[in-house]
Design an enzyme around this catalytic site. Structure first.
Site, PDB file in Angstrom:
ATOM      1  N   CYS A 299       0.883  -1.177   0.000  1.00 17.08           N
ATOM      2  CA  CYS A 299       0.000   0.000   0.000  1.00 17.08           C
ATOM      3  C   CYS A 299       0.916   1.222   0.000  1.00 17.08           C
ATOM      4  CB  CYS A 299      -0.854  -0.048   1.261  1.00 17.08           C
ATOM      5  SG  CYS A 299      -1.718   1.481   1.660  1.00 17.08           S
ATOM      6  N   HIS A 300       0.398   2.356  -0.481  1.00 22.78           N
ATOM      7  CA  HIS A 300       1.294   3.514  -0.568  1.00 22.78           C
ATOM      8  C   HIS A 300       1.814   3.969   0.801  1.00 22.78           C
ATOM      9  CE1 HIS A 300       2.589   6.472  -3.794  1.00 22.78           C
ATOM     10  NE2 HIS A 300       3.422   6.548  -2.791  1.00 22.78           N
ATOM     11  N   THR A 301       1.077   3.680   1.850  1.00 21.32           N
ATOM     12  CA  THR A 301       1.523   4.087   3.194  1.00 21.32           C
ATOM     13  C   THR A 301       2.867   3.418   3.545  1.00 21.32           C
ATOM     14  OG1 THR A 301      -0.812   4.287   3.759  1.00 21.32           O
ATOM     15  CG2 THR A 301       0.751   4.389   5.580  1.00 21.32           C
TER      16      THR A 301
ATOM     17  N   HIS B  48       1.367  -3.987   5.830  1.00 23.76           N
ATOM     18  CA  HIS B  48       0.180  -3.961   6.689  1.00 23.76           C
ATOM     19  C   HIS B  48      -1.067  -4.445   5.981  1.00 23.76           C
ATOM     20  CE1 HIS B  48       0.170  -0.131   4.572  1.00 23.76           C
ATOM     21  NE2 HIS B  48      -1.128  -0.112   4.748  1.00 23.76           N
ATOM     22  N   GLU B  49      -0.939  -4.832   4.703  1.00 23.30           N
ATOM     23  CA  GLU B  49      -2.115  -5.337   3.986  1.00 23.30           C
ATOM     24  C   GLU B  49      -1.831  -6.819   3.742  1.00 23.30           C
ATOM     25  OE1 GLU B  49      -4.078  -2.489   0.993  1.00 23.30           O
ATOM     26  OE2 GLU B  49      -3.404  -4.126  -0.266  1.00 23.30           O
TER      27      GLU B  49
ATOM     28  N   CYS C 186     -10.222  -2.511  20.660  1.00 21.39           N
ATOM     29  CA  CYS C 186     -10.137  -3.214  21.949  1.00 21.39           C
ATOM     30  C   CYS C 186     -11.503  -3.656  22.435  1.00 21.39           C
ATOM     31  CB  CYS C 186      -9.441  -2.331  22.996  1.00 21.39           C
ATOM     32  SG  CYS C 186     -10.493  -1.015  23.676  1.00 21.39           S
TER      33      CYS C 186
ATOM     34  N   CYS D 144     -12.988   0.591  25.025  1.00 25.85           N
ATOM     35  CA  CYS D 144     -12.816   2.026  25.263  1.00 25.85           C
ATOM     36  C   CYS D 144     -14.029   2.810  24.742  1.00 25.85           C
ATOM     37  CB  CYS D 144     -11.529   2.504  24.599  1.00 25.85           C
ATOM     38  SG  CYS D 144     -11.639   2.590  22.806  1.00 25.85           S
TER      39      CYS D 144
ATOM     40  N   CYS E  58     -14.435   2.488  20.962  1.00 20.40           N
ATOM     41  CA  CYS E  58     -14.950   1.186  20.510  1.00 20.40           C
ATOM     42  C   CYS E  58     -16.426   1.048  20.850  1.00 20.40           C
ATOM     43  CB  CYS E  58     -14.135   0.049  21.120  1.00 20.40           C
ATOM     44  SG  CYS E  58     -12.489  -0.066  20.372  1.00 20.40           S
TER      45      CYS E  58
ATOM     46  N   CYS F  70      -9.940   3.600  18.222  1.00 26.45           N
ATOM     47  CA  CYS F  70      -9.703   2.946  19.520  1.00 26.45           C
ATOM     48  C   CYS F  70      -8.591   3.652  20.312  1.00 26.45           C
ATOM     49  CB  CYS F  70      -9.312   1.497  19.257  1.00 26.45           C
ATOM     50  SG  CYS F  70      -8.836   0.602  20.727  1.00 26.45           S
TER      51      CYS F  70
ATOM     52  N   ARG G 252      -5.409   2.486  18.168  1.00 29.72           N
ATOM     53  CA  ARG G 252      -5.500   3.268  16.938  1.00 29.72           C
ATOM     54  C   ARG G 252      -4.127   3.354  16.275  1.00 29.72           C
ATOM     55  NH1 ARG G 252      -6.805   9.433  18.513  1.00 29.72           N
ATOM     56  NH2 ARG G 252      -8.496   8.397  19.618  1.00 29.72           N
TER      57      ARG G 252
ATOM     58  N   CYS H  26      -6.386  -3.423   4.119  1.00 31.59           N
ATOM     59  CA  CYS H  26      -6.186  -1.970   4.231  1.00 31.59           C
ATOM     60  C   CYS H  26      -6.901  -1.232   3.115  1.00 31.59           C
ATOM     61  CB  CYS H  26      -4.708  -1.574   4.266  1.00 31.59           C
ATOM     62  SG  CYS H  26      -4.556   0.230   4.241  1.00 31.59           S
TER      63      CYS H  26
ATOM     64  N   ARG I 215      -2.750  -3.082  -7.131  1.00 32.99           N
ATOM     65  CA  ARG I 215      -2.134  -3.821  -6.038  1.00 32.99           C
ATOM     66  C   ARG I 215      -1.264  -4.937  -6.591  1.00 32.99           C
ATOM     67  NH1 ARG I 215      -2.478  -0.028  -3.070  1.00 32.99           N
ATOM     68  NH2 ARG I 215      -3.463  -0.068  -1.017  1.00 32.99           N
TER      69      ARG I 215
HETATM   70  N1  LIG Z   1      -6.650   6.872   5.777  1.00 37.68           N
HETATM   71  C1  LIG Z   1      -6.386   5.570   5.663  1.00 37.68           C
HETATM   72  O1  LIG Z   1      -6.852   4.747   6.464  1.00 37.68           O
HETATM   73  C2  LIG Z   1      -5.505   5.084   4.548  1.00 37.68           C
HETATM   74  C3  LIG Z   1      -5.410   3.707   4.282  1.00 37.68           C
HETATM   75  C4  LIG Z   1      -4.691   3.284   3.162  1.00 37.68           C
HETATM   76  C5  LIG Z   1      -4.030   4.184   2.367  1.00 37.68           C
HETATM   77  N2  LIG Z   1      -4.093   5.507   2.679  1.00 37.68           N
HETATM   78  C6  LIG Z   1      -3.465   6.521   1.817  1.00 37.68           C
HETATM   79  O2  LIG Z   1      -4.275   6.638   0.661  1.00 37.68           O
HETATM   80  C7  LIG Z   1      -3.490   7.155  -0.420  1.00 37.68           C
HETATM   81  C8  LIG Z   1      -3.658   6.293  -1.666  1.00 37.68           C
HETATM   82  O3  LIG Z   1      -3.057   5.018  -1.470  1.00 37.68           O
HETATM   83  P1  LIG Z   1      -2.839   4.027  -2.713  1.00 37.68           P
HETATM   84  O4  LIG Z   1      -2.214   2.799  -2.144  1.00 37.68           O
HETATM   85  O5  LIG Z   1      -4.077   3.930  -3.525  1.00 37.68           O
HETATM   86  O6  LIG Z   1      -1.724   4.847  -3.543  1.00 37.68           O
HETATM   87  P2  LIG Z   1      -1.363   4.857  -5.103  1.00 37.68           P
HETATM   88  O7  LIG Z   1       0.008   5.402  -5.213  1.00 37.68           O
HETATM   89  O8  LIG Z   1      -1.651   3.538  -5.724  1.00 37.68           O
HETATM   90  O9  LIG Z   1      -2.411   5.921  -5.730  1.00 37.68           O
HETATM   91  C9  LIG Z   1      -2.308   7.300  -5.505  1.00 37.68           C
HETATM   92  C10 LIG Z   1      -2.736   8.019  -6.793  1.00 37.68           C
HETATM   93  O10 LIG Z   1      -2.804   9.431  -6.525  1.00 37.68           O
HETATM   94  C11 LIG Z   1      -2.315  10.133  -7.661  1.00 37.68           C
HETATM   95  N3  LIG Z   1      -1.923  11.477  -7.236  1.00 37.68           N
HETATM   96  C12 LIG Z   1      -0.845  11.851  -6.508  1.00 37.68           C
HETATM   97  N4  LIG Z   1      -0.850  13.190  -6.316  1.00 37.68           N
HETATM   98  C13 LIG Z   1      -1.953  13.673  -6.909  1.00 37.68           C
HETATM   99  C14 LIG Z   1      -2.525  14.980  -7.061  1.00 37.68           C
HETATM  100  N5  LIG Z   1      -1.932  16.053  -6.532  1.00 37.68           N
HETATM  101  N6  LIG Z   1      -3.687  15.091  -7.748  1.00 37.68           N
HETATM  102  C15 LIG Z   1      -4.291  14.002  -8.292  1.00 37.68           C
HETATM  103  N7  LIG Z   1      -3.794  12.739  -8.195  1.00 37.68           N
HETATM  104  C16 LIG Z   1      -2.645  12.588  -7.521  1.00 37.68           C
HETATM  105  C17 LIG Z   1      -1.171   9.251  -8.170  1.00 37.68           C
HETATM  106  O11 LIG Z   1      -0.880   9.509  -9.525  1.00 37.68           O
HETATM  107  C18 LIG Z   1      -1.742   7.840  -7.950  1.00 37.68           C
HETATM  108  O12 LIG Z   1      -2.442   7.361  -9.087  1.00 37.68           O
HETATM  109  C19 LIG Z   1      -2.057   7.202   0.117  1.00 37.68           C
HETATM  110  O13 LIG Z   1      -1.819   8.505   0.608  1.00 37.68           O
HETATM  111  C20 LIG Z   1      -2.090   6.223   1.276  1.00 37.68           C
HETATM  112  O14 LIG Z   1      -1.075   6.480   2.225  1.00 37.68           O
HETATM  113  C21 LIG Z   1      -4.830   5.966   3.737  1.00 37.68           C
HETATM  114 ZN   LIG Z   2      -2.575   0.851   3.689  1.00 36.31          ZN
HETATM  115 ZN   LIG Z   3     -10.865   0.562  21.914  1.00 31.37          ZN
END
Ligand SMILES: NC(=O)c1ccc[n+]([C@@H]2O[C@H](COP(=O)([O-])OP(=O)(O)OC[C@H]3O[C@@H](n4cnc5c(N)ncnc54)[C@H](O)[C@@H]3O)[C@@H](O)[C@H]2O)c1
Ligand SMILES: [Zn+2]
Ligand SMILES: [Zn+2]
Length: 380
Positions: free
Chosen positions: A48-50, A70-71, A100, A103, A106, A114, A118, A178, A373
């Site tokens: 995942c991108h994270t 994490h995925e 949990c 809390c 939850c 959580c 969290r 994820c 993915r």
């Molecule tokens: N909040 C959460 O729980 C959570 C969970 C998972 C992932 N995320 C986040 O979600 C985001 C996406 O994850 P992913 O795995 O799909 O990533 P990814 O890299 O596969 O996709 C991101 C897309 O965004 C595009 N992009 C980047 N900057 C841009 C902009 N300024 N304008 C338009 N498009 C733009 C990229 O070209 C790409 O296609 C990441 O920031 C990731 O960390 C958050």
């Molecule tokens: Zn993720």
């Molecule tokens: Zn909790």
């Protein structure tokens, strides 16, 4: 009881020794689970991108050596003291944010934040004793978001594990651990578009396309995909995206382009990029009076969100979510059932596959914007 229960397990893990350097497959020692922990055998994981942000550590707190990931999907190998609702052999999805069940969060229907479990990207150790369960040649290796799935075995808190239908194919439903649940839930649980409404999705990676899928399921009639990478557009059609905007094609802010396309703004927007500029555009492109924007992308540590307060006075709403507001243990099993009942298609999110030994290729695919993915097979 498995024969390895209570023993240190030696297995392969992909260790990130330094920011931005290829992961190295090492023989790691994985300690047994302590109280309220479980040890999992990971069968499949994906990137995942994270993971990539924290591995690059540009604009994030660096913490190395670390085991990312994490995925994933796996099977419980052994459980620590006090774990009553999981047992060896259970099929599970580990989740970066836990539940949990005790809390205030939850117990609240509105929250999945959580108090105990969290997401914490700055913690590289287990809660129980503040130590790592991984070591390489005696050196401790940090955990990542409590999951560290780039290892054949990992130790996680029992509250960060969703027990799922054992009939569900782990090589497919692992993506619900994820990204796909996050995007889907961001739309269905947080943005909540009405039937016939317009929704803009910023970022057409797996998370954004899962958000688009949520908009399609909710009956949105216009789903506008926004991405800087035009190669994303063809693929996005399979996910119900009806129109595309590449901000690079215009010499004015993308929120203005969207306002012109939609007679004043979209009803809902979901930001899935991690870019602060996209977050601001995603907020500003919603219609005044009723528009709701939901932020999902993980920002840089030093980012700050800037918009004119008049946007709020004009009755635009800004929200954000981790994991699409799903409570991992209570809600994830039913998301898996949506796949089993064919309400949700997951195969189309898995565009690449590599054996664990070639995990660095998954990073290359993500960095070059190829595919959605990449499934990493631990046994191959
Ligand atoms: N909040 C959460 O729980 C959570 C969970 C998972 C992932 N995320 C986040 O979600 C985001 C996406 O994850 P992913 O795995 O799909 O990533 P990814 O890299 O596969 O996709 C991101 C897309 O965004 C595009 N992009 C980047 N900057 C841009 C902009 N300024 N304008 C338009 N498009 C733009 C990229 O070209 C790409 O296609 C990441 O920031 C990731 O960390 C958050
Ligand atoms: Zn993720
Ligand atoms: Zn909790």
């Amino acid at each position: 009881m498995s024969s390895t229960a209570g023993q240190v397990i030696s297995c392969k893990a992909a260790v990130a020794w330094e920011a931005g350097k290829p992961l190295v497959i090492e023989e790691v020692e994985v300690a047994p689970p302590q109280a309220m922990e479980v040890r999992l055998k990971i069968l499949f994981t994906s990137l995942c991108h994270t993971d990539v942000y924290f591995w690059e550590a540009k604009g994030q707190t660096p913490m190395f050596p670390r085991i990312f990931g994490h995925e994933a999907g796996g099977i419980v190998e052994s459980v620590g003291e006090g774990v009553t609702d999981l047992e060896p052999g259970d099929h599970v999805l580990p989740v970066f944010t836990g539940e949990c069940k005790e809390c205030r969060h939850c117990k609240s229907e509105e929250s999945n934040m959580c108090d105990l479990l969290r997401i914490n990207t700055d913690r590289g150790v287990m809660l129980n004793d503040g130590k790592s369960r991984f070591s390489v040649r005696g050196q401790p290796i940090y955990h990542f978001v409590g999951t560290s799935t780039f290892s054949e075995y990992t130790v996680v808190h029992a509250g960060c594990v969703a027990k799922i239908n054992p009939a569900a194919p782990l090589d497919i439903v692992c993506v619900l651990s994820c990204g796909i649940s996050t995007g889907l839930g961001a739309t269905l649980n947080v943005a909540k578009p009405e039937k016939g409404s317009s929704v803009a999705i910023f970022g057409l990676g797996a998370v954004g396309l899962a958000a688009a899928e949520g908009a399609r399921i909710a009956g949105a009639s216009r789903i506008i995909g926004v991405d800087l990478n035009s190669n994303r557009f063809e693929e996005a059609k399979k996910f119900g995206v009806t129109e595309f905007v590449n901000p690079k094609d215009y010499d004015k802010p993308v929120q203005e382009v969207i306002a012109e396309m939609t007679d004043g703004g979209v009803d809902r927007s979901v930001e899935c990029t991690g870019s602060i500029n996209a977050m601001i555009s995603a907020f500003e492109c919603v219609h005044d009076g009723w528009g709701v924007a939901v932020l999902v992308g993980v920002p840089n540590k030093d980012d700050s969100f800037k918009t004119h307060p008049i946007n709020f006075l004009n009755e635009k709403t800004l929200k954000g979510t981790f994991f699409g507001n799903y409570k991992p243990r209570s809600d994830l099993p039913s998301v898996v059932e949506k796949y089993m009942n064919k309400e949700l298609e997951l195969e189309k999110f898995i565009t690449h596959e590599v054996p664990f030994s070639e995990i660095n290729k998954a990073f290359e695919y993500m960095l070059s914007g190829a595919g959605l993915r990449c499934l990493i097979r631990m046994d191959a």
